[in-house]
Design an enzyme around this catalytic site. Sequence first.
Site, mmCIF file in Angstrom:
data_model
loop_
_atom_site.group_PDB
_atom_site.id
_atom_site.type_symbol
_atom_site.label_atom_id
_atom_site.label_comp_id
_atom_site.label_asym_id
_atom_site.label_seq_id
_atom_site.Cartn_x
_atom_site.Cartn_y
_atom_site.Cartn_z
ATOM 1 C CB ILE A 41 37.948 44.125 43.065
ATOM 2 C CG1 ILE A 41 38.853 43.409 44.581
ATOM 3 C CG2 ILE A 41 38.267 45.566 42.681
ATOM 4 C CD1 ILE A 41 39.797 43.562 44.850
ATOM 5 C CE1 TYR A 190 44.248 35.046 40.157
ATOM 6 C CE2 TYR A 190 46.125 35.734 42.104
ATOM 7 C CZ TYR A 190 44.662 35.822 40.945
ATOM 8 O OH TYR A 190 44.478 37.045 41.539
ATOM 9 C CE LYS A 194 45.162 39.403 37.856
ATOM 10 N NZ LYS A 194 44.025 39.412 37.422
#
Length: 328
Positions: A41, A190, A194
């Site tokens: 991205i 993870y 975030k």
Amino acid sequence: MPATSSVPSVPSASRASRWDVHRLPPAAGRNVLVTGGNAGIGYFVAEQLAGAGATVVLGSRDRAKAEAAIASIGSRVPGARVRHVPLDLADHASLGASVDALGLDRLDAVVHNAGVALDHPPRRETRDGHELMFATNHLGHFALTHHLAPLLMATPGSRIVTTGSFAAKSERLDLDDLQSARDYRPKRAYARSKLAQMLFAVELDRRLRAAGSTTLSVLVHPGGALDSLTPSRPPVHVRTTGERLRHLPLGLVVQGKDAAAWSAVRAVLDPDVRGGRMWSPRAFGLRGAPRIEPLWDHLTDATAAARLWAACAGLTGTDPMAAHRAEG
């Protein structure tokens, strides 16, 4: 305080209200740092910003991959102004030197995009003894913001754009075990890293507003993004026709990484963007043009965010608001 300079002109609010992801407002004269801008991205964020005329710096550990990304962008954007700065978010002691290497006197935006995701045990640590995903995805960006603060302060209306993840929506932080030392599960670790980033983005804007700063902290999440739906950018990314055709039905639900970049690009360029908000894909937060999404309930927990901030300041020896307090 460093000398300020004027912000490049931006389109009128009426034009901004008709945002077109394929016709971006001119961004010539703007400097933008994209962490992890050499792939995924982040690459498409960099390509689209360069296409609008911005000077883009790719923050990346891997020089060869960054040079490949720069060549790819240059082949698609004639006259693109893109360069690389070495950046290792897991090595917090190196971040000050990375910011010095930018060689800029102003920074219009930083896109906190880089991240690492581990799928299997064992738990891994950085040289500082921090769990790798938490150290890279959150602590590194927390410390980087500290070092970038003077540049951001020197640029009226600058923006700190933080990329979250849909994976964080159903997670909750364990403030007594931020680094998963007691119970390490890679996918959960993870998602929590975030979530920490997303809480940080909201808390940062809260503190910037309280300090009277013109810098904005904006939260984005890219929705669902698949390589098989992402257009080829050799050698950065190569998609075969077979892969595209096999996964084409998924395009009704998710999107490619080029489209997943749209929320961050809008957060950087749209003059109507305000701090403390979250931009996400229009269709169920998974695909489509970016729009404002209400903050998830657990992102509005100011007490948890303040505790997280204090813990991260202690772990990194940095504070992104220190320069603002010194100036005040």
